[in-house]
Each structure stands twice: as structure tokens, then as C-alpha cells.
Design a protein around this motif. Sequence first.
Motif, PDB file in Angstrom:
ATOM      1  N   SER A  68       0.852  -1.190   0.000  1.00  0.00           N
ATOM      2  CA  SER A  68       0.000   0.000   0.000  1.00  0.00           C
ATOM      3  C   SER A  68       0.890   1.244   0.000  1.00  0.00           C
ATOM      4  O   SER A  68       2.052   1.187   0.413  1.00  0.00           O
ATOM      5  CB  SER A  68      -0.878   0.004   1.247  1.00  0.00           C
ATOM      6  N   PRO A  69       0.346   2.379  -0.471  1.00  0.00           N
ATOM      7  CA  PRO A  69       1.158   3.600  -0.488  1.00  0.00           C
ATOM      8  C   PRO A  69       1.691   3.960   0.899  1.00  0.00           C
ATOM      9  O   PRO A  69       2.842   4.395   1.023  1.00  0.00           O
ATOM     10  CB  PRO A  69       0.195   4.666  -1.007  1.00  0.00           C
ATOM     11  N   GLU A  70       0.853   3.776   1.930  1.00  0.00           N
ATOM     12  CA  GLU A  70       1.314   4.174   3.265  1.00  0.00           C
ATOM     13  C   GLU A  70       2.504   3.330   3.724  1.00  0.00           C
ATOM     14  O   GLU A  70       3.404   3.804   4.408  1.00  0.00           O
ATOM     15  CB  GLU A  70       0.178   4.147   4.289  1.00  0.00           C
ATOM     16  N   VAL A  73       5.764   4.506   2.089  1.00  0.00           N
ATOM     17  CA  VAL A  73       6.360   5.670   2.744  1.00  0.00           C
ATOM     18  C   VAL A  73       7.260   5.217   3.889  1.00  0.00           C
ATOM     19  O   VAL A  73       8.384   5.698   4.046  1.00  0.00           O
ATOM     20  CB  VAL A  73       5.264   6.616   3.282  1.00  0.00           C
ATOM     21  N   ARG A  74       6.758   4.247   4.652  1.00  0.00           N
ATOM     22  CA  ARG A  74       7.581   3.758   5.766  1.00  0.00           C
ATOM     23  C   ARG A  74       8.827   3.038   5.269  1.00  0.00           C
ATOM     24  O   ARG A  74       9.805   2.915   5.990  1.00  0.00           O
ATOM     25  CB  ARG A  74       6.741   2.845   6.676  1.00  0.00           C
ATOM     26  N   MET A  79       6.692  10.389  -2.831  1.00  0.00           N
ATOM     27  CA  MET A  79       6.203  10.657  -4.179  1.00  0.00           C
ATOM     28  C   MET A  79       5.683  12.087  -4.270  1.00  0.00           C
ATOM     29  O   MET A  79       4.946  12.543  -3.401  1.00  0.00           O
ATOM     30  CB  MET A  79       5.062   9.668  -4.477  1.00  0.00           C
ATOM     31  N   GLU A  94       0.684  22.855   8.192  1.00  0.00           N
ATOM     32  CA  GLU A  94      -0.026  21.579   8.362  1.00  0.00           C
ATOM     33  C   GLU A  94       0.316  20.603   7.237  1.00  0.00           C
ATOM     34  O   GLU A  94       0.470  19.403   7.470  1.00  0.00           O
ATOM     35  CB  GLU A  94      -1.541  21.820   8.404  1.00  0.00           C
ATOM     36  N   LEU A  97       3.614  19.177   8.109  1.00  0.00           N
ATOM     37  CA  LEU A  97       3.485  18.242   9.222  1.00  0.00           C
ATOM     38  C   LEU A  97       3.026  16.871   8.731  1.00  0.00           C
ATOM     39  O   LEU A  97       3.534  15.834   9.169  1.00  0.00           O
ATOM     40  CB  LEU A  97       2.480  18.812  10.229  1.00  0.00           C
ATOM     41  N   LEU A  98       2.076  16.859   7.793  1.00  0.00           N
ATOM     42  CA  LEU A  98       1.582  15.571   7.295  1.00  0.00           C
ATOM     43  C   LEU A  98       2.645  14.834   6.488  1.00  0.00           C
ATOM     44  O   LEU A  98       2.639  13.607   6.437  1.00  0.00           O
ATOM     45  CB  LEU A  98       0.334  15.773   6.437  1.00  0.00           C
ATOM     46  N   GLY A  99       3.564  15.597   5.880  1.00  0.00           N
ATOM     47  CA  GLY A  99       4.663  14.938   5.181  1.00  0.00           C
ATOM     48  C   GLY A  99       5.451  14.049   6.125  1.00  0.00           C
ATOM     49  O   GLY A  99       6.035  13.040   5.726  1.00  0.00           O
ATOM     50  N   TYR A 101       4.131  12.379   8.579  1.00  0.00           N
ATOM     51  CA  TYR A 101       3.167  11.554   9.319  1.00  0.00           C
ATOM     52  C   TYR A 101       3.787  10.258   9.834  1.00  0.00           C
ATOM     53  O   TYR A 101       3.573   9.860  10.976  1.00  0.00           O
ATOM     54  CB  TYR A 101       1.961  11.227   8.436  1.00  0.00           C
ATOM     55  N   ALA A 102       4.590   9.615   8.967  1.00  0.00           N
ATOM     56  CA  ALA A 102       5.127   8.300   9.332  1.00  0.00           C
ATOM     57  C   ALA A 102       6.105   8.387  10.508  1.00  0.00           C
ATOM     58  O   ALA A 102       6.381   7.392  11.162  1.00  0.00           O
ATOM     59  CB  ALA A 102       5.794   7.648   8.124  1.00  0.00           C
ATOM     60  N   ARG A 104       5.759  10.842  13.047  1.00  0.00           N
ATOM     61  CA  ARG A 104       5.180  11.951  13.793  1.00  0.00           C
ATOM     62  C   ARG A 104       5.578  11.951  15.267  1.00  0.00           C
ATOM     63  O   ARG A 104       5.496  12.974  15.922  1.00  0.00           O
ATOM     64  CB  ARG A 104       3.661  11.933  13.658  1.00  0.00           C
ATOM     65  N   ARG A 147       7.216  18.872   1.408  1.00  0.00           N
ATOM     66  CA  ARG A 147       6.364  17.948   2.152  1.00  0.00           C
ATOM     67  C   ARG A 147       6.853  16.506   1.973  1.00  0.00           C
ATOM     68  O   ARG A 147       6.911  15.735   2.939  1.00  0.00           O
ATOM     69  CB  ARG A 147       4.928  18.093   1.650  1.00  0.00           C
ATOM     70  N   ALA A 148       7.239  16.174   0.739  1.00  0.00           N
ATOM     71  CA  ALA A 148       7.741  14.819   0.495  1.00  0.00           C
ATOM     72  C   ALA A 148       9.046  14.590   1.253  1.00  0.00           C
ATOM     73  O   ALA A 148       9.282  13.500   1.804  1.00  0.00           O
ATOM     74  CB  ALA A 148       7.948  14.602  -0.999  1.00  0.00           C
TER      75      ALA A 148
END
Lengths: 234, 296
Positions: A68-70, A73-74, A79, A94, A97-99, A101-102, A104, A147-148
Motif C-alpha cells: 500500500s502507499p502508506e 512511505v515507511r 512521491m 499543516e 506536518l503531514l509529510g 506523518y510516518a 510523527r 512535504r515529500a
Amino acid sequence: MLEVTDLTVSYGAINAVRGVSLRLAEGELVTLLGANGAGKSSTLLAIAGALKSSGTVRVGGTDVSGWSPERMVRQGVAMVPETRDVFPDLTVAENLLLGAYARRRDRDGVAADRQRMFALFPRLQERQEQAAGTLSGGEQQMLVIARALMSRPRLLLLDEPSLGLAPTVVDQIFAMIAELKRQRLTILLVEQNASKALAVADRAYVLRLGKVAAEGRAADIAAASDLEHLYLGG
Amino acid sequence: MQTLLQFTIDVLSLGGAYALMALGLVIVYGILKLVNFAYGELIMVAGYGLFLMNGSGLPWLVMAAVAVLLAVVTGVLTEYAAFRPVRAKSVTAVLITSFAFSTILQNAALLFISPRPRNVPLPDLFSQTVAFGGILIPARNLITIVASIGLLLLFAFLMKRTVLGIAMRAAATQFRMARMLGVPANLIISTAFAISGFFAGVVSLLWIGRIGSVTPGVGLEPLLVAFIATVIGGMRSLQGAVLGGFLLAFINTALNYLLTQDLLQFRDAFTFTLVILILLWRPEGLIRGPATGQRT
Ligand SMILES: Nc1ncnc2c1ncn2[C@@H]1O[C@H](COP(=O)(O)OP(=O)(O)O)[C@@H](O)[C@H]1O
Ligand SMILES: [Mg+2]
């Protein structure tokens, strides 16, 4: 670092990517060229796990096919899609910050990286409390790249970062890509602007109708007489 | 002056309840672009939870908390059982499962409990009145105002200040992009259903606090209200849902005050006429969210 073998993507009856194989060594900047509709974006999205595909994808030796995409990222893959996709009603801060996320829970590290991004893109610092949807195209592009990078990726997938931007902004973006390369980030760069992309890249692949039509050192591809032909899809 | 005070309190208490109903519906809609027709049944489940605990001797607040929890759990379970398996297939499939789940839950209540209204335990406070500014106000209206405004503020704070809240807002506009940043789709969707269940549970307490009993169809009106409020306010934004809730309450209350007794029975016709006028004027609702909406 990245090893893609026989990647295939279909949208119903349309076969957008037909058996593409790519390899990127650690720290390499590779550009993926091709006419509109050649399958570049589909290739990137499939690598990022955002599109169903067949074939195998390995990142750092791990088989990540079908992840999965998530989860990608980990695994260190970030991307930047050509649609940019800022979160328009979230602020710049914000979005950044979400960039992260993994990671956080690493609050100090995230705050430090945010300062690093602000140093890299001072415009973003000025606008950190502004809704991302109100930024100019160039600022949005800087935001999505920043962000990426907030996820501290090992591999960055960049889809047409210069699309629709003013020439001075395009130069800034390419200068930034060159800087990331100097920091030994592995980058797969999709570009319409072939000459600029070939100028910063180590190697290049040219896609045509979903297949690899040519590959080689960036300088060789740039020198090839049929570049125009390959690039425009002839 | 007294009429104005009375009117304001009526609008705020009805509007608070409507706003919560609408938020519970729109939080799921924002993420999945899906109207969860089983939303009304979450309200029903909390009501029957309260009914079944009648005479258990538990303090009312404990029963209320259990009832709300029941709605939360049911919300998350509907997502697991009914939506997750078909989510990737098609919007139509998800709409149908949502209808099916609504029907199953209602029929379960008809079959295992009763089609007739069942009384639920309510604290005495709900039936008391408070004298204030020269008028008598039902305490439950004040409770509704305090509870709904408190919850709206808390919700706004969580959505603004927590990483999960920010991720929920992001996923509502660009779900795929949020995933490409590492935000887990399943967590976002489950959280949306949990929040939806929570609002349904609270709405259930406040709503049933007004009418005093629970029936299998008790969730129908709140579902309809939530749907209309979100359509007026704008399906794409949380603020829109709240605004739509209060506006609908304003319209309904104003009509209650203005219409004569024999016209009052047609109140809903007047309300819907106004709703249609609002939509003719702003087809996207009052607050336009960002213009995106891919589902996965
Ligand atoms: N979401 C989609 N649905 C159907 N066809 C698509 C979709 N996205 C891309 N395609 C088709 O797949 C092919 C490759 O597209 P794309 O990967 O976007 O190419 P590029 O990025 O090289 O311009 C094109 O023929 C395009 O029309
Ligand atoms: Mg493309």
C-alpha cells in the motif's frame, strides 16, 4: 536502491505501462522521459503503491510489490505527483506536518526538518500559516517537494516538477533537485523538459507507448540524434 | 424581548442537535464520498442501549456513556462488516450495503424488541424547567446547547490541533495523496466511522431526551435532518454541516413561531420550499469545499 522488473499497469482496456524495467543505484538521479501519455506518471504511481500493477518492485533489496502507499512511505519512498495535490484548505505548516506523518512521534526531528525546509524554501516560511490552496503554482510545487522530503525518504519520485511554471521558478526547482542529488538522495525524475532533466541526471530512460524505447547515460541520450523523435513519440 | 430570548434559545438548542447530526453524517461523507444511510440506526442503537439498561440501577451518566459507546462500536462494526469489503468496488455497491445495513438493524429492532415506542431512562433534570430572563426554559434545551457547543468546540480543536485530525481533514480532500504521505487509509476511515458513531450516540441522548422514547424508526428524522443540513451547508465542509444545522433549525423554529395553527401542519412543506430556494441560489451549498473528491 530501486529495481523495477516487468512493471505493467492497465486502466481497463488501456495498457498504460507494458513491461517496464528500471534500476536506480543508491544516490543516482535518473530521469524518465517520454511524450504525453507514454506512461511515465502511471509508472511512478505504480512504484509508489498508488496504482494496481503487476511485475516486481524492490526497494533497497526488499520486495515491495503490491504494498500500500502508506507502507511504501515507511519503506522510505516519497512521491510528488504531477497533480501536486497540496491539501488546499490546510495551512502550509499543516501540509508539511503531514509529510512527516510516518515519523510523527519524533517531534524534535520533525520540527528540525521543518526549519530545514524553511531554510531551503524561505517563501514557505513567510506563508506557513496561509492556506496552501492560496499559494502560487511555483510555491505549491515547492511545498509538495518540501512535504515529500519531510518523511526523510531514501528514494524520491518526482513527477514533472516544472510543469506549468515560469522559467525562473523552473530554474529554482532544478537547482534544488541538483542540491538534493549532491546530498546523495536517490531520485527518479519524470520531466517534459528533457534538456534540463538530462543536464542534471546521471542516466535516462525514454518511455514510448508504455515501453522503454531507449536507456543510457544522460549525456549519450542527450546526444542521440533521434531524441526529438523518441521524445515526441514520433 | 422575552420572545426573542425564547426564540434564540429554541434555535440554539435545536440547531446544536441538528449540527451534531449533520457533522456525524458529513465526517464519513467527506472521506468516502458516501452518504451512510445506516447513520440513523446508530442513533437507534444508542436509544435501545439506554432502554435495555433501564432498571439496571447504574447511574444515568454511566448508562449514557455505555449507550454512546454502543453507537461508536456499531459505527466501526458497520464499516468493517459492510463497507470495507465493497469499498474498492463501486460507489453503488457501497450505497446499497449502507441501505441494507440500515434495514437489517431496523428490522432487528422490530423483531427482537418491538415496533412500539419504548421508554428510556432519563434523569429528572431532563424534565425540569429553569426560569431565566422572565421565561421558563426546559432544562434539556440548555443541556443541549451546552453539550452541542462544547462538543463542536472540542471537535474543532481536535481537527485543528492533532496530527490525526489534520490527517482527517487532508484525507477529505486528497485521500490518495494523504496515503502517499503515509496516512493509513483504514485508520482514517475507521476513525471517521467512530466519530460518526460518537455524534450519533450523543444526538440519540439529546433527541430521545426530547421525545422520551425509542422506536425502530427513531433515526429516520435525524438522518433526514442531517442530510438536508449538509446539503444546504455544503457537503464538502465540516463548517458547512454546522452552519446548515443551525440554519435549518432557524428556519424550522421561525416557521413554528410564524405559522398559524392550521398552517403549522404543513411546516415541512414550507421548510423544503426554502431549502429548494437556497439550493437554487447556491447549488453547491453555502460553504464550498475544495473542488476535489477522488475516493481512493
Ligand atoms: N486514470 C486513468 N484512467 C484511464 N486511463 C488513464 C488514466 N491515467 C492515465 N491513463 C492513460 O494511460 C496512458 C499513460 O498515461 P500517463 O501514465 O499519465 O502518461 P504520462 O505521464 O507519460 O503522460 C495514457 O494513454 C492515458 O490516457
Ligand atoms: Mg504524466
